[in-house]
Design a protein around this motif. Sequence first.
Motif, PDB file in Angstrom:
ATOM      1  N   ASP A   1     -49.015   2.547 -59.632  1.00  0.00           N
ATOM      2  CA  ASP A   1     -49.911   3.112 -58.616  1.00  0.00           C
ATOM      3  C   ASP A   1     -50.921   2.070 -58.149  1.00  0.00           C
ATOM      4  OD1 ASP A   1     -48.606   5.514 -58.813  1.00  0.00           O
ATOM      5  OD2 ASP A   1     -50.099   6.465 -60.090  1.00  0.00           O
ATOM      6  N   GLY A   2     -51.419   1.267 -59.068  1.00  0.00           N
ATOM      7  CA  GLY A   2     -52.367   0.222 -58.690  1.00  0.00           C
ATOM      8  C   GLY A   2     -51.722  -0.937 -57.972  1.00  0.00           C
ATOM      9  N   VAL A   3     -50.450  -1.237 -58.292  1.00  0.00           N
ATOM     10  CA  VAL A   3     -49.745  -2.340 -57.637  1.00  0.00           C
ATOM     11  C   VAL A   3     -49.574  -2.069 -56.150  1.00  0.00           C
ATOM     12  CG1 VAL A   3     -47.525  -3.552 -57.487  1.00  0.00           C
ATOM     13  CG2 VAL A   3     -48.574  -3.127 -59.715  1.00  0.00           C
ATOM     14  N   TRP A   4     -49.269  -0.824 -55.773  1.00  0.00           N
ATOM     15  CA  TRP A   4     -49.084  -0.514 -54.349  1.00  0.00           C
ATOM     16  C   TRP A   4     -50.371  -0.748 -53.571  1.00  0.00           C
ATOM     17  CZ3 TRP A   4     -44.321  -0.870 -53.969  1.00  0.00           C
ATOM     18  CH2 TRP A   4     -43.427  -0.231 -54.830  1.00  0.00           C
ATOM     19  N   GLY A   5     -51.498  -0.373 -54.150  1.00  0.00           N
ATOM     20  CA  GLY A   5     -52.770  -0.610 -53.481  1.00  0.00           C
ATOM     21  C   GLY A   5     -53.056  -2.090 -53.311  1.00  0.00           C
ATOM     22  N   ALA A   6     -52.760  -2.872 -54.348  1.00  0.00           N
ATOM     23  CA  ALA A   6     -52.975  -4.320 -54.264  1.00  0.00           C
ATOM     24  C   ALA A   6     -52.079  -4.952 -53.212  1.00  0.00           C
ATOM     25  CB  ALA A   6     -52.721  -4.956 -55.634  1.00  0.00           C
ATOM     26  N   LEU A   7     -50.836  -4.505 -53.119  1.00  0.00           N
ATOM     27  CA  LEU A   7     -49.917  -5.046 -52.122  1.00  0.00           C
ATOM     28  C   LEU A   7     -50.341  -4.665 -50.710  1.00  0.00           C
ATOM     29  CD1 LEU A   7     -46.506  -4.348 -53.901  1.00  0.00           C
ATOM     30  CD2 LEU A   7     -47.482  -6.595 -53.391  1.00  0.00           C
ATOM     31  N   ALA A   8     -50.813  -3.436 -50.545  1.00  0.00           N
ATOM     32  CA  ALA A   8     -51.245  -3.000 -49.216  1.00  0.00           C
ATOM     33  C   ALA A   8     -52.429  -3.813 -48.732  1.00  0.00           C
ATOM     34  CB  ALA A   8     -51.596  -1.505 -49.248  1.00  0.00           C
ATOM     35  N   ARG A   9     -53.299  -4.212 -49.663  1.00  0.00           N
ATOM     36  CA  ARG A   9     -54.435  -5.033 -49.268  1.00  0.00           C
ATOM     37  C   ARG A   9     -54.019  -6.481 -49.020  1.00  0.00           C
ATOM     38  NH1 ARG A   9     -56.591  -1.743 -53.362  1.00  0.00           N
ATOM     39  NH2 ARG A   9     -56.298  -3.347 -54.942  1.00  0.00           N
ATOM     40  N   ARG A  10     -52.836  -6.853 -49.550  1.00  0.00           N
ATOM     41  CA  ARG A  10     -52.377  -8.231 -49.430  1.00  0.00           C
ATOM     42  C   ARG A  10     -51.679  -8.524 -48.102  1.00  0.00           C
ATOM     43  NH1 ARG A  10     -50.049 -11.881 -48.124  1.00  0.00           N
ATOM     44  NH2 ARG A  10     -49.299 -13.742 -49.201  1.00  0.00           N
ATOM     45  N   GLY A  11     -50.868  -7.584 -47.591  1.00  0.00           N
ATOM     46  CA  GLY A  11     -50.068  -7.854 -46.409  1.00  0.00           C
ATOM     47  C   GLY A  11     -50.232  -6.798 -45.334  1.00  0.00           C
ATOM     48  N   GLU A  12     -49.725  -7.120 -44.134  1.00  0.00           N
ATOM     49  CA  GLU A  12     -49.775  -6.163 -43.036  1.00  0.00           C
ATOM     50  C   GLU A  12     -48.763  -5.045 -43.237  1.00  0.00           C
ATOM     51  OE1 GLU A  12     -49.396  -7.997 -39.239  1.00  0.00           O
ATOM     52  OE2 GLU A  12     -50.660  -9.694 -39.768  1.00  0.00           O
ATOM     53  N   LEU A  13     -47.630  -5.389 -43.855  1.00  0.00           N
ATOM     54  CA  LEU A  13     -46.559  -4.418 -44.034  1.00  0.00           C
ATOM     55  C   LEU A  13     -45.934  -4.605 -45.408  1.00  0.00           C
ATOM     56  CD1 LEU A  13     -44.594  -2.253 -42.850  1.00  0.00           C
ATOM     57  CD2 LEU A  13     -43.199  -4.161 -42.014  1.00  0.00           C
ATOM     58  N   VAL A  14     -45.763  -3.495 -46.133  1.00  0.00           N
ATOM     59  CA  VAL A  14     -45.097  -3.500 -47.433  1.00  0.00           C
ATOM     60  C   VAL A  14     -43.886  -2.585 -47.329  1.00  0.00           C
ATOM     61  CG1 VAL A  14     -45.297  -2.995 -49.895  1.00  0.00           C
ATOM     62  CG2 VAL A  14     -47.278  -3.878 -48.644  1.00  0.00           C
ATOM     63  N   ILE A  15     -42.710  -3.136 -47.597  1.00  0.00           N
ATOM     64  CA  ILE A  15     -41.473  -2.351 -47.562  1.00  0.00           C
ATOM     65  C   ILE A  15     -40.899  -2.318 -48.970  1.00  0.00           C
ATOM     66  CG2 ILE A  15     -39.116  -2.228 -46.666  1.00  0.00           C
ATOM     67  CD1 ILE A  15     -40.071  -3.420 -44.086  1.00  0.00           C
ATOM     68  N   ALA A  16     -40.769  -1.118 -49.522  1.00  0.00           N
ATOM     69  CA  ALA A  16     -40.288  -0.954 -50.893  1.00  0.00           C
ATOM     70  C   ALA A  16     -38.921  -0.295 -50.898  1.00  0.00           C
ATOM     71  CB  ALA A  16     -41.277  -0.116 -51.704  1.00  0.00           C
ATOM     72  N   ASP A  17     -37.963  -0.945 -51.544  1.00  0.00           N
ATOM     73  CA  ASP A  17     -36.630  -0.386 -51.722  1.00  0.00           C
ATOM     74  C   ASP A  17     -36.626   0.380 -53.041  1.00  0.00           C
ATOM     75  OD1 ASP A  17     -33.908   0.139 -51.734  1.00  0.00           O
ATOM     76  OD2 ASP A  17     -33.373  -1.838 -52.518  1.00  0.00           O
ATOM     77  N   VAL A  18     -36.403   1.697 -52.989  1.00  0.00           N
ATOM     78  CA  VAL A  18     -36.483   2.523 -54.193  1.00  0.00           C
ATOM     79  C   VAL A  18     -35.167   3.255 -54.432  1.00  0.00           C
ATOM     80  CG1 VAL A  18     -38.962   2.834 -53.889  1.00  0.00           C
ATOM     81  CG2 VAL A  18     -37.402   4.560 -53.005  1.00  0.00           C
ATOM     82  N   ALA A  19     -34.999   3.716 -55.670  1.00  0.00           N
ATOM     83  CA  ALA A  19     -33.772   4.411 -56.063  1.00  0.00           C
ATOM     84  C   ALA A  19     -33.767   5.846 -55.546  1.00  0.00           C
ATOM     85  CB  ALA A  19     -33.634   4.384 -57.581  1.00  0.00           C
TER      86      ALA A  19
END
Length: 412
Positions: A241-259
Amino acid sequence: MIDIVLCASGSDEVRIVHDLAVDRDRPARVVRRCADLAETLAVTAAGIGDVVLIDVTVRGLGRDVLTSMMRDAAVVGMRPVDAPDTTALGLRHVVPAEASVQEILAAIESASVGEQEDAEAWVQEAAPDSPGPRGRVLAVWGPVGSPGRSTIAVNLAAEAAAAGRETVLVDADTYGPALSQMLGVLDEAPGIVAAARAHDRDTLDSDALDSLLPLVQPRLRLLSGIGVPGRWAELRRTALDGVWGALARRGELVIADVAAVLEEDEELSYDTAAPQRNAAAISALEAADAVLAVVSADPVSITRLLRDQARLEELGVQELHVVVNRIGSPVPGDRIRDLIASRLPVASLNLLPDDPVACRTAAWDGALLAESASRSALRRGLRDLADSPAVQGAPDAAVPEPARAGPERRTR
């Protein structure tokens, strides 16, 4: 009387126990001295103690463990002299290890009084949100089967980056991680595991995150997956949950491939310390600003999507974009579009043509469609999808019109 469970190093432990025992009028007492984290968790789970007083540098302690511990007791951290001031793991009550017993008691009393408050606020404390712009998080998901989630995720990220948008691609598929291989990346170190561990230990700053995001294309960075499915247990829910927030603050777009699988194990759900098999997918969908649901152009895949609608609603998915992959004869795209749109509330519906030759060529070359089949209809459809509100985000609250991709679009 406040009962204390103590987990500290030798000299600090002896001093605290001695000072509390000297004055029997003090409002607190040590009821258990624990040798390690495992014993501390077992004691609190058994209902012993009101407050846990614990060294924040004890081996194995992290946000995920604290989340479990705080369900049973209030927690006060002790920071050793040689530990950095930032080492607090999100705890609201932290005292220096050399603090006087009066200071320690004040923190214990405060934690004990505000125990319910601390527990309710723990999610926000464990994943603090810093001010500033936040990127868009897009989860690429699809029902069970092989509808082409990873192919779409990796090429969509590449097209967004080629269009000038800083993009982070995340391999969060814990059943079939493959993005490193698809991009021809030789180093398959599990970046997402390292990011989760760093967040769990409160060390996932911008420098640490950047070191885990190699540049694989201009403006495109990759957070690699777990490599083999057997490592799924290393991805804990609170850390992710914390990693997604850190990534969102890092880049303009975050694309996650999930199962595909979104179920929670009912037997494990009662054991708050146990890892959840589908934590990565569930965490990504709940954190996403939008979900791109990928289905094959066949009745089985579409039916599975319709049956998963209730689960997506349970996870709070509000902006759902559907991509129907592998469109071709004998069923026309319009018929599939009408079938889905009449049964599922979607923000947009996109059709991509079937192009097995281009996909096989790209897979064997470890290349993107833009590199191996730049003029293919599938590549054009993905490029148009990257420019759509599904990826870019709607400029206002209005629901965008369904976009047409693939063979139903004019070529550029």
